[in-house]
Design a protein around this motif. Structure first.
Motif, PDB file in Angstrom:
ATOM      1  N   ASP A 321      24.647  42.902  40.014  1.00 26.17           N
ATOM      2  CA  ASP A 321      25.838  43.529  39.430  1.00 26.17           C
ATOM      3  C   ASP A 321      25.729  45.051  39.470  1.00 26.17           C
ATOM      4  O   ASP A 321      26.703  45.749  39.797  1.00 26.17           O
ATOM      5  CB  ASP A 321      26.032  43.058  37.988  1.00 26.17           C
ATOM      6  CG  ASP A 321      26.524  41.630  37.894  1.00 26.17           C
ATOM      7  OD1 ASP A 321      27.095  41.140  38.895  1.00 26.17           O
ATOM      8  OD2 ASP A 321      26.353  40.993  36.835  1.00 26.17           O
ATOM      9  N   LYS A 348      33.135  27.320  47.671  1.00 21.20           N
ATOM     10  CA  LYS A 348      32.989  27.559  46.228  1.00 21.20           C
ATOM     11  C   LYS A 348      32.141  28.791  45.952  1.00 21.20           C
ATOM     12  O   LYS A 348      32.492  29.625  45.094  1.00 21.20           O
ATOM     13  CB  LYS A 348      32.383  26.335  45.555  1.00 21.20           C
ATOM     14  CG  LYS A 348      32.285  26.481  44.033  1.00 21.20           C
ATOM     15  CD  LYS A 348      31.742  25.210  43.396  1.00 21.20           C
ATOM     16  CE  LYS A 348      31.628  25.377  41.881  1.00 21.20           C
ATOM     17  NZ  LYS A 348      31.086  24.142  41.233  1.00 21.20           N
ATOM     18  N   GLN A 351      34.161  31.916  46.573  1.00 21.08           N
ATOM     19  CA  GLN A 351      35.167  32.200  45.555  1.00 21.08           C
ATOM     20  C   GLN A 351      34.523  32.751  44.285  1.00 21.08           C
ATOM     21  O   GLN A 351      35.100  33.620  43.610  1.00 21.08           O
ATOM     22  CB  GLN A 351      35.985  30.937  45.257  1.00 21.08           C
ATOM     23  CG  GLN A 351      36.724  30.365  46.458  1.00 21.08           C
ATOM     24  CD  GLN A 351      37.384  31.422  47.333  1.00 21.08           C
ATOM     25  OE1 GLN A 351      38.096  32.303  46.856  1.00 21.08           O
ATOM     26  NE2 GLN A 351      37.143  31.348  48.647  1.00 21.08           N
ATOM     27  N   ASN A 352      33.339  32.267  43.937  1.00 18.77           N
ATOM     28  CA  ASN A 352      32.617  32.834  42.793  1.00 18.77           C
ATOM     29  C   ASN A 352      32.217  34.274  43.064  1.00 18.77           C
ATOM     30  O   ASN A 352      32.283  35.133  42.159  1.00 18.77           O
ATOM     31  CB  ASN A 352      31.365  31.993  42.498  1.00 18.77           C
ATOM     32  CG  ASN A 352      31.698  30.629  41.923  1.00 18.77           C
ATOM     33  OD1 ASN A 352      32.771  30.434  41.352  1.00 18.77           O
ATOM     34  ND2 ASN A 352      30.777  29.688  42.071  1.00 18.77           N
ATOM     35  N   ARG A 354      33.807  36.348  45.076  1.00 12.29           N
ATOM     36  CA  ARG A 354      35.055  37.127  45.005  1.00 12.29           C
ATOM     37  C   ARG A 354      35.454  37.397  43.558  1.00 12.29           C
ATOM     38  O   ARG A 354      35.936  38.495  43.236  1.00 12.29           O
ATOM     39  CB  ARG A 354      36.181  36.384  45.718  1.00 12.29           C
ATOM     40  CG  ARG A 354      36.068  36.358  47.236  1.00 12.29           C
ATOM     41  CD  ARG A 354      37.253  35.618  47.839  1.00 12.29           C
ATOM     42  NE  ARG A 354      38.515  36.259  47.496  1.00 12.29           N
ATOM     43  CZ  ARG A 354      39.682  35.634  47.383  1.00 12.29           C
ATOM     44  NH1 ARG A 354      39.740  34.320  47.563  1.00 12.29           N
ATOM     45  NH2 ARG A 354      40.774  36.298  47.096  1.00 12.29           N
ATOM     46  N   LYS A 355      35.277  36.409  42.698  1.00 10.24           N
ATOM     47  CA  LYS A 355      35.614  36.592  41.282  1.00 10.24           C
ATOM     48  C   LYS A 355      34.794  37.725  40.683  1.00 10.24           C
ATOM     49  O   LYS A 355      35.311  38.560  39.923  1.00 10.24           O
ATOM     50  CB  LYS A 355      35.364  35.288  40.519  1.00 10.24           C
ATOM     51  CG  LYS A 355      35.722  35.367  39.032  1.00 10.24           C
ATOM     52  CD  LYS A 355      35.464  34.030  38.345  1.00 10.24           C
ATOM     53  CE  LYS A 355      35.793  34.134  36.851  1.00 10.24           C
ATOM     54  NZ  LYS A 355      35.516  32.848  36.147  1.00 10.24           N
ATOM     55  N   ASN A 356      33.514  37.780  41.043  1.00 11.51           N
ATOM     56  CA  ASN A 356      32.651  38.858  40.566  1.00 11.51           C
ATOM     57  C   ASN A 356      33.139  40.211  41.080  1.00 11.51           C
ATOM     58  O   ASN A 356      33.179  41.202  40.340  1.00 11.51           O
ATOM     59  CB  ASN A 356      31.220  38.598  41.022  1.00 11.51           C
ATOM     60  CG  ASN A 356      30.205  39.501  40.344  1.00 11.51           C
ATOM     61  OD1 ASN A 356      30.517  40.231  39.406  1.00 11.51           O
ATOM     62  ND2 ASN A 356      28.970  39.454  40.818  1.00 11.51           N
ATOM     63  N   ASP A 358      36.225  40.944  41.972  1.00 10.78           N
ATOM     64  CA  ASP A 358      37.502  41.239  41.316  1.00 10.78           C
ATOM     65  C   ASP A 358      37.279  41.814  39.909  1.00 10.78           C
ATOM     66  O   ASP A 358      37.973  42.756  39.498  1.00 10.78           O
ATOM     67  CB  ASP A 358      38.359  39.973  41.220  1.00 10.78           C
ATOM     68  CG  ASP A 358      38.855  39.496  42.577  1.00 10.78           C
ATOM     69  OD1 ASP A 358      38.897  40.324  43.512  1.00 10.78           O
ATOM     70  OD2 ASP A 358      39.186  38.307  42.703  1.00 10.78           O
ATOM     71  N   GLU A 359      36.326  41.252  39.188  1.00 13.09           N
ATOM     72  CA  GLU A 359      36.048  41.727  37.824  1.00 13.09           C
ATOM     73  C   GLU A 359      35.541  43.155  37.822  1.00 13.09           C
ATOM     74  O   GLU A 359      35.713  43.881  36.833  1.00 13.09           O
ATOM     75  CB  GLU A 359      35.030  40.793  37.163  1.00 13.09           C
ATOM     76  CG  GLU A 359      35.602  39.418  36.836  1.00 13.09           C
ATOM     77  CD  GLU A 359      34.549  38.443  36.338  1.00 13.09           C
ATOM     78  OE1 GLU A 359      33.338  38.785  36.438  1.00 13.09           O
ATOM     79  OE2 GLU A 359      34.912  37.342  35.893  1.00 13.09           O
ATOM     80  N   LYS A 360      34.944  43.584  38.920  1.00 18.30           N
ATOM     81  CA  LYS A 360      34.425  44.946  39.024  1.00 18.30           C
ATOM     82  C   LYS A 360      35.440  45.910  39.641  1.00 18.30           C
ATOM     83  O   LYS A 360      35.148  47.098  39.795  1.00 18.30           O
ATOM     84  CB  LYS A 360      33.134  44.954  39.859  1.00 18.30           C
ATOM     85  CG  LYS A 360      31.967  44.255  39.196  1.00 18.30           C
ATOM     86  CD  LYS A 360      30.753  44.247  40.104  1.00 18.30           C
ATOM     87  CE  LYS A 360      29.527  43.721  39.376  1.00 18.30           C
ATOM     88  NZ  LYS A 360      29.733  42.423  38.728  1.00 18.30           N
ATOM     89  N   TYR A 366      40.700  40.068  52.494  1.00 16.88           N
ATOM     90  CA  TYR A 366      40.341  38.655  52.518  1.00 16.88           C
ATOM     91  C   TYR A 366      41.246  37.909  53.477  1.00 16.88           C
ATOM     92  O   TYR A 366      42.464  38.044  53.439  1.00 16.88           O
ATOM     93  CB  TYR A 366      40.474  38.069  51.114  1.00 16.88           C
ATOM     94  CG  TYR A 366      40.151  36.595  51.012  1.00 16.88           C
ATOM     95  CD1 TYR A 366      38.843  36.133  51.144  1.00 16.88           C
ATOM     96  CD2 TYR A 366      41.157  35.665  50.772  1.00 16.88           C
ATOM     97  CE1 TYR A 366      38.543  34.782  51.041  1.00 16.88           C
ATOM     98  CE2 TYR A 366      40.869  34.305  50.660  1.00 16.88           C
ATOM     99  CZ  TYR A 366      39.557  33.877  50.790  1.00 16.88           C
ATOM    100  OH  TYR A 366      39.266  32.534  50.690  1.00 16.88           O
TER     101      TYR A 366
END
Length: 391
Positions: A321, A348, A351-352, A354-356, A358-360, A366
């Motif tokens: 992170d 999967k 996508q996890n 990408r979620k990380n 996006d949160e940053k 994409y």
């Protein structure tokens, strides 16, 4: 004396004929035949067989999956099968004769993927025109050996230099292109058709001329199987140290060699890195551990989150992170992700990831395509990604 000369000439003729016997073999069965309507007919002579299959990505609706089709036995023991209409693409296939895998004896064009040998053919007039040799200026492909101090051995890599490189003094940007599990420094050249893609895109003015370095991500190897001092070893799918951080830790050895031996733009804006599957995994971690080295990053079906076993203790995989945040703050021009919607192995985990991101607030492009974990997608991703570089 005359008789001796005649006997000598006769003997030499016989020896020459015997030595070249393959040249004088009768013409075999023509296979495959790409018909005018873009169907394809396969044939093989196997008079004693009970069942013959042709296996490959030969379905126009499911062109990303290997499917087997039963061939029909005809006259003189010749088996045949004709596909439905196929879209423009590069296709791989093989035969199975009574459950024994074999290549098509009528097709001299074969390619290795890990330890499997398959035949290939191209259907033109579309996407695959980018994958074939065209009448355009061609770059040079070289196999080079470099000292990898971190791995305590000399190792082999592949370098593509664009047409004209040898005849000028210009400096060029560099794309480091990484392969997947089971691959090596020859993988992108073979099924990936990378040299043809680069030649054609550059000639069309769609890609900035660049040096492309194709590495071997298996650090226990000197080179591709059969190309190193271990001799004609059998290719293996998963080797020691394949995804434990060692390749990433020693990647600076590759960069040092390239930037010392080629005319390169040794700045962030002159470097790109991309890879497929395992190579995408390597790309993600190299780019975050060398945060000021690359302005262009490409993940093609990256195997993030699917590594077998526990995470290795290497520093490469620690503080992810924090490293991603630093990479974001340092800035870059392109972070590109491509994946197939049917890629059950990878989807999967990506996508996890990408979620990380996006949160940053980590910006990226994409692309989600049809199909799965296949070279059809990876050739496409390379074609798209290459056109976005160094502009």
């Amino acid at each position: 004396m005359k008789r001796v000369i005649i006997l000598l000439i006769t003997g030499l003729f016989y020896f020459s004929l015997h030595a070249q016997q393959d040249i004088f073999q009768p013409k075999g069965i023509e296979s495959p035949v790409v018909n005018a309507d873009h169907t394809v007919t396969f044939r093989i002579k196997a008079p004693g067989a009970d069942k013959v299959l042709v296996t490959g990505n030969l379905n126009s609706e499911k062109a990303f999956a290997n499917i087997s089709y039963e061939m029909q036995k005809g006259d003189n023991g010749v088996w045949s099968f004709t596909t439905q209409v196929l879209p423009s693409e590069l296709y791989r296939y093989h035969f199975e004769v009574d459950s024994v895998r074999t290549i098509d004896p009528g097709n001299a064009h074969v390619i290795r993927d890990v330890a499997n040998i398959s035949n290939i053919f191209i259907i033109e007039d579309g996407t695959a025109d980018l994958y074939k040799v065209q009448q355009v200026p061609h770059g040079t492909v070289s196999f080079r050996w470099y000292e990898s101090k971190g791995n305590d051995k000399n190792r082999r890599l592949t370098v593509y230099t664009p047409a004209g490189y040898e005849n000028n003094k210009d400096k060029y940007p560099v794309l480091y292109l990484l392969h997947g599990v089971g691959g090596d420094e020859e993988a992108w050249l073979g099924t990936g058709r990378s040299a043809q893609i680069f030649d054609n895109l550059i000639s069309q003015g769609k890609m900035v001329p660049a040096i492309v370095v194709m590495t071997n991500g298996n650090v226990v190897q000197e080179a591709a199987p059969g190309k190193g001092s271990n001799g004609l070893e059998r290719p293996n799918f998963m080797l020691p140290h394949t995804m434990d951080g060692k390749f990433e830790e020693t990647f600076q050895d590759v960069m040092d060699f390239v930037e010392s031996n080629y005319r390169t733009i040794n700045k962030k804006e002159g470097r790109a890195i991309a890879g497929l599957s395992m190579g995408g995994y390597h790309t993600a971690y190299i780019s975050m551990n060398y945060p000021n080295k690359f302005d262009y990053i490409g993940l093609f079906s990256a195997a993030i989150g699917v590594r077998p076993g526990p995470t290795p203790p290497s520093y490469i995989y620690k503080d992810v992170d924090q490293k991603l945040t630093q990479q974001k703050e340092n800035g870059f021009k392109l972070y590109w992700i491509g994946i197939g919607s049917d890629d059950v192995l990878i989807y999967k985990g990506m996508q996890n990831f990408r979620k990380n991101l996006d949160e940053k607030g980590f910006k990226y492009e994409y692309l989600e395509t049809e199909g799965g974990h296949t070279w059809n997608n990876w050739r496409n991703y390379l074609s798209v990604f290459s056109q976005k570089l160094f502009k």
